[in-house]
Design a protein around this motif. Sequence first.
Motif, PDB file in Angstrom:
ATOM      1  N   GLN A 172       0.843  -1.203   0.220  1.00 23.56           N
ATOM      2  CA  GLN A 172       0.018   0.038  -0.161  1.00 23.56           C
ATOM      3  C   GLN A 172       0.844   1.183   0.057  1.00 23.56           C
ATOM      4  OE1 GLN A 172      -2.575  -0.402   3.179  1.00 23.56           O
ATOM      5  NE2 GLN A 172      -4.319  -1.027   1.989  1.00 23.56           N
ATOM      6  N   ALA A 173       0.177   2.423  -0.419  1.00 23.84           N
ATOM      7  CA  ALA A 173       1.092   3.791  -0.500  1.00 23.84           C
ATOM      8  C   ALA A 173       1.626   4.041   0.903  1.00 23.84           C
ATOM      9  CB  ALA A 173       0.174   4.667  -1.044  1.00 23.84           C
ATOM     10  N   GLY A 174       2.604   4.338   0.983  1.00 24.41           N
ATOM     11  CA  GLY A 174       3.266   4.936   2.263  1.00 24.41           C
ATOM     12  C   GLY A 174       4.025   3.814   2.970  1.00 24.41           C
ATOM     13  N   ASN A 175       4.166   2.851   2.432  1.00 26.16           N
ATOM     14  CA  ASN A 175       4.892   1.518   3.191  1.00 26.16           C
ATOM     15  C   ASN A 175       6.187   1.368   2.553  1.00 26.16           C
ATOM     16  OD1 ASN A 175       2.714   0.957   4.753  1.00 26.16           O
ATOM     17  ND2 ASN A 175       2.062  -1.005   3.796  1.00 26.16           N
ATOM     18  N   SER A 176       6.873   0.536   2.632  1.00 23.00           N
ATOM     19  CA  SER A 176       8.283   0.108   2.229  1.00 23.00           C
ATOM     20  C   SER A 176       8.574  -1.029   1.660  1.00 23.00           C
ATOM     21  CB  SER A 176       9.252   0.563   3.591  1.00 23.00           C
ATOM     22  OG  SER A 176       9.103   1.992   4.056  1.00 23.00           O
ATOM     23  N   LEU A 177       9.570  -1.202   0.911  1.00 31.04           N
ATOM     24  CA  LEU A 177      10.178  -2.521   0.251  1.00 31.04           C
ATOM     25  C   LEU A 177      11.520  -2.360   0.129  1.00 31.04           C
ATOM     26  CD1 LEU A 177       7.860  -3.339  -2.833  1.00 31.04           C
ATOM     27  CD2 LEU A 177       7.876  -4.861  -0.555  1.00 31.04           C
ATOM     28  N   ARG A 178      12.180  -3.520   0.320  1.00 30.71           N
ATOM     29  CA  ARG A 178      13.614  -3.460   0.076  1.00 30.71           C
ATOM     30  C   ARG A 178      13.895  -4.482  -1.082  1.00 30.71           C
ATOM     31  NH1 ARG A 178      18.700  -6.106   3.526  1.00 30.71           N
ATOM     32  NH2 ARG A 178      20.155  -4.588   3.531  1.00 30.71           N
ATOM     33  N   LEU A 179      14.762  -4.231  -2.012  1.00 20.59           N
ATOM     34  CA  LEU A 179      14.872  -4.919  -3.286  1.00 20.59           C
ATOM     35  C   LEU A 179      16.514  -5.349  -3.035  1.00 20.59           C
ATOM     36  CD1 LEU A 179      13.426  -2.765  -6.374  1.00 20.59           C
ATOM     37  CD2 LEU A 179      12.277  -4.833  -4.650  1.00 20.59           C
ATOM     38  N   SER A 180      16.603  -6.386  -3.210  1.00 20.98           N
ATOM     39  CA  SER A 180      18.142  -7.217  -3.360  1.00 20.98           C
ATOM     40  C   SER A 180      18.402  -7.452  -4.792  1.00 20.98           C
ATOM     41  CB  SER A 180      18.013  -8.165  -2.547  1.00 20.98           C
ATOM     42  OG  SER A 180      17.822  -7.839  -1.193  1.00 20.98           O
ATOM     43  N   CYS A 181      19.625  -7.446  -5.142  1.00 21.00           N
ATOM     44  CA  CYS A 181      20.254  -7.784  -6.511  1.00 21.00           C
ATOM     45  C   CYS A 181      21.718  -8.608  -6.152  1.00 21.00           C
ATOM     46  CB  CYS A 181      20.477  -6.582  -7.187  1.00 21.00           C
ATOM     47  SG  CYS A 181      21.434  -6.823  -8.725  1.00 21.00           S
ATOM     48  N   ALA A 182      21.368 -10.013  -6.459  1.00 21.62           N
ATOM     49  CA  ALA A 182      22.538 -10.761  -5.970  1.00 21.62           C
ATOM     50  C   ALA A 182      23.327 -11.143  -7.367  1.00 21.62           C
ATOM     51  CB  ALA A 182      22.135 -12.114  -5.360  1.00 21.62           C
ATOM     52  N   ALA A 183      24.536 -10.781  -7.443  1.00 23.89           N
ATOM     53  CA  ALA A 183      25.406 -10.976  -8.481  1.00 23.89           C
ATOM     54  C   ALA A 183      26.436 -12.181  -8.197  1.00 23.89           C
ATOM     55  CB  ALA A 183      26.365  -9.812  -8.491  1.00 23.89           C
ATOM     56  N   SER A 184      26.427 -12.805  -9.307  1.00 22.39           N
ATOM     57  CA  SER A 184      27.306 -14.068  -9.593  1.00 22.39           C
ATOM     58  C   SER A 184      28.002 -13.938 -10.833  1.00 22.39           C
ATOM     59  CB  SER A 184      26.467 -15.484  -9.558  1.00 22.39           C
ATOM     60  OG  SER A 184      25.589 -15.441 -10.519  1.00 22.39           O
TER      61      SER A 184
END
Length: 116
Positions: free
Chosen positions: A12-24
């Motif tokens: 929902q608007a106002g909330n948070s997310l954390r994206l991750s990007c794993a490299a190999s």
Amino acid sequence: VQLVESGGGLVQAGNSLRLSCAASGSTFSINAMGWYRQAPGKEREVVAGITSDGAGTNYADSVKGRFTISRDNAKNTAYLQMNSLKPEDTAVYYCAALTDWGRKYWGQGTQVTVSS
């Protein structure tokens, strides 16, 4: 170099997310990294970038003060902390890595949907 994003979802608007990007793969060759996004019917745009040592960052005006890019070189992972999300942040988010020899690699993307 292979990149795999994770952490997207519906919030929902106002909330948070954390994206991750794993490299190999040839991670020793990775220099700068960045996050891009592409909304339906729009061109892909840069969201944030970070230098190889993490000391330098830059952001699109639309996300300044809300998003934070970081990286953990020991884990070969980059992150995008997204706070105060807005419906206009809805897009597929892509991680990108620039190697020392100038080639850019892309992840497959992760969907972020922000409901109002």
